[in-house]
Design a protein around this motif. Structure first.
Motif, PDB file in Angstrom:
ATOM      1  N   ARG A  93       2.010  -5.175  -5.535  1.00 54.41           N
ATOM      2  CA  ARG A  93       2.207  -3.723  -5.378  1.00 54.41           C
ATOM      3  C   ARG A  93       2.150  -3.023  -6.732  1.00 54.41           C
ATOM      4  N   GLY A  94       2.758  -3.638  -7.749  1.00 55.94           N
ATOM      5  CA  GLY A  94       2.754  -3.026  -9.074  1.00 55.94           C
ATOM      6  C   GLY A  94       1.409  -3.091  -9.764  1.00 55.94           C
ATOM      7  N   GLY A 125      -6.571   3.885  -1.167  1.00 56.67           N
ATOM      8  CA  GLY A 125      -6.033   2.557  -1.429  1.00 56.67           C
ATOM      9  C   GLY A 125      -6.811   1.847  -2.516  1.00 56.67           C
ATOM     10  N   PRO A 126      -6.332   0.666  -2.923  1.00 57.10           N
ATOM     11  CA  PRO A 126      -7.021  -0.089  -3.962  1.00 57.10           C
ATOM     12  C   PRO A 126      -8.370  -0.593  -3.470  1.00 57.10           C
ATOM     13  N   GLU A 127      -9.193  -1.026  -4.413  1.00 56.06           N
ATOM     14  CA  GLU A 127     -10.442  -1.665  -4.033  1.00 56.06           C
ATOM     15  C   GLU A 127     -10.129  -2.865  -3.134  1.00 56.06           C
ATOM     16  N   LEU A 128     -10.839  -2.947  -2.012  1.00 61.32           N
ATOM     17  CA  LEU A 128     -10.559  -4.010  -1.049  1.00 61.32           C
ATOM     18  C   LEU A 128     -10.697  -5.385  -1.697  1.00 61.32           C
ATOM     19  N   LYS A 129     -11.685  -5.530  -2.571  1.00 62.56           N
ATOM     20  CA  LYS A 129     -11.903  -6.818  -3.229  1.00 62.56           C
ATOM     21  C   LYS A 129     -10.699  -7.196  -4.087  1.00 62.56           C
ATOM     22  N   ASP A 130     -10.155  -6.229  -4.833  1.00 68.40           N
ATOM     23  CA  ASP A 130      -8.991  -6.503  -5.674  1.00 68.40           C
ATOM     24  C   ASP A 130      -7.792  -6.900  -4.823  1.00 68.40           C
ATOM     25  N   LEU A 184       0.807  -1.225   0.000  1.00 67.22           N
ATOM     26  CA  LEU A 184       0.000   0.000   0.000  1.00 67.22           C
ATOM     27  C   LEU A 184       0.841   1.277   0.000  1.00 67.22           C
ATOM     28  N   LEU A 185       2.168   1.140   0.083  1.00 71.53           N
ATOM     29  CA  LEU A 185       3.034   2.319   0.167  1.00 71.53           C
ATOM     30  C   LEU A 185       2.845   3.306  -0.988  1.00 71.53           C
TER      31      LEU A 185
END
Length: 227
Positions: free
Chosen positions: A136-137, A98-103, A88-89
């Motif tokens: 991360r990427g 942050g990204p979608e929690l599901k993803d 998540l950095l």
């Protein structure tokens, strides 16, 4: 078809050793290209030039991506951060949600890292570290993804699951893959640039859906016409 990446007459030398010499190629939008070359042939140098970490001695390149991402051969994780903190950095640095929690949860599951999100890098195997770097990427939702041997420490079954999910969830991503594995080329790429010499210069273009690619996989390279 327009190009996402255009490389024109690149050259790079370390002291007297030439590793990239008059290299030109392009990657079309939504195209997936693999670079297959011997060890020490300047592949990682090419990636670092495209990422802006090195400058070429000669030549130019143009990248028309809005959200490029690079997954390096080395995981490049921060040792004092957990798996979750490392992933998540980029969002934290860029001040983004942050990204979608599901993803996020799905990628952790596919990579077998569900129960390791609070572990630190020293507690992980080499393959697990590579998976963290990959997640991360890919969670940056790139439109151009550069990968430098991202699966070298990951087992075949896990690798195939990761690649399948990548292509299912990002079917239009433009991709440049560095690899030594013909199977990865077959699974991922539309086109392979095959370099025979230990310098990135002249290469043969192989369509991975062409029957000749199976000849390549059997290591009979005599059919290739180097450009």
């Amino acid at each position: 078809m327009t190009s996402m990446v255009i490389v024109s007459h690149l050259k790079k030398t370390y002291d007297t050793q030439v590793v990239i010499d008059d290299l030109s190629f392009s990657v079309p939008r939504a195209g997936r290209v693999a670079v297959f070359a011997p060890s020490g042939a300047g592949k990682t140098t090419l990636i670092e030039i495209l990422a802006g970490l090195q400058k070429p001695d000669e030549g130019t390149f143009q990248i028309s991506a809005h959200r490029p991402a690079v997954i390096f051969q080395e995981p490049r994780l921060f040792p004092y951060m957990t798996v979750e903190e490392n992933i998540l950095l980029p969002f934290k640095i860029q001040g983004r949600n942050g990204p979608e929690l599901k993803d996020y949860e799905t990628w952790l599951s596919i990579c077998g890292l569900d129960s390791f999100r609070l572990h630190y890098p020293y507690q992980l195997s080499g393959g697990m570290k590579q998976k963290v770097s990959f997640i991360r990427g890919i969670l940056q939702n790139p439109d151009f993804l550069v990968m430098d041997e991202p699966f070298q420490s990951i087992g075949r079954q896990s690798k195939q699951a990761i690649i399948n999910h990548l292509l299912n969830t990002h079917p239009d991503v433009t991709l440049l893959l560095i690899t030594h594995d013909p199977e990865e080329v077959k699974w991922i790429a539309h086109t392979m640039l095959y370099f025979h010499s230990p310098v990135l210069d002249r290469y043969a273009i192989v369509n991975t859906t062409d029957p000749s690619f199976e000849t390549f996989r059997r290591s009979d390279l005599s059919f290739l016409e180097v450009m």
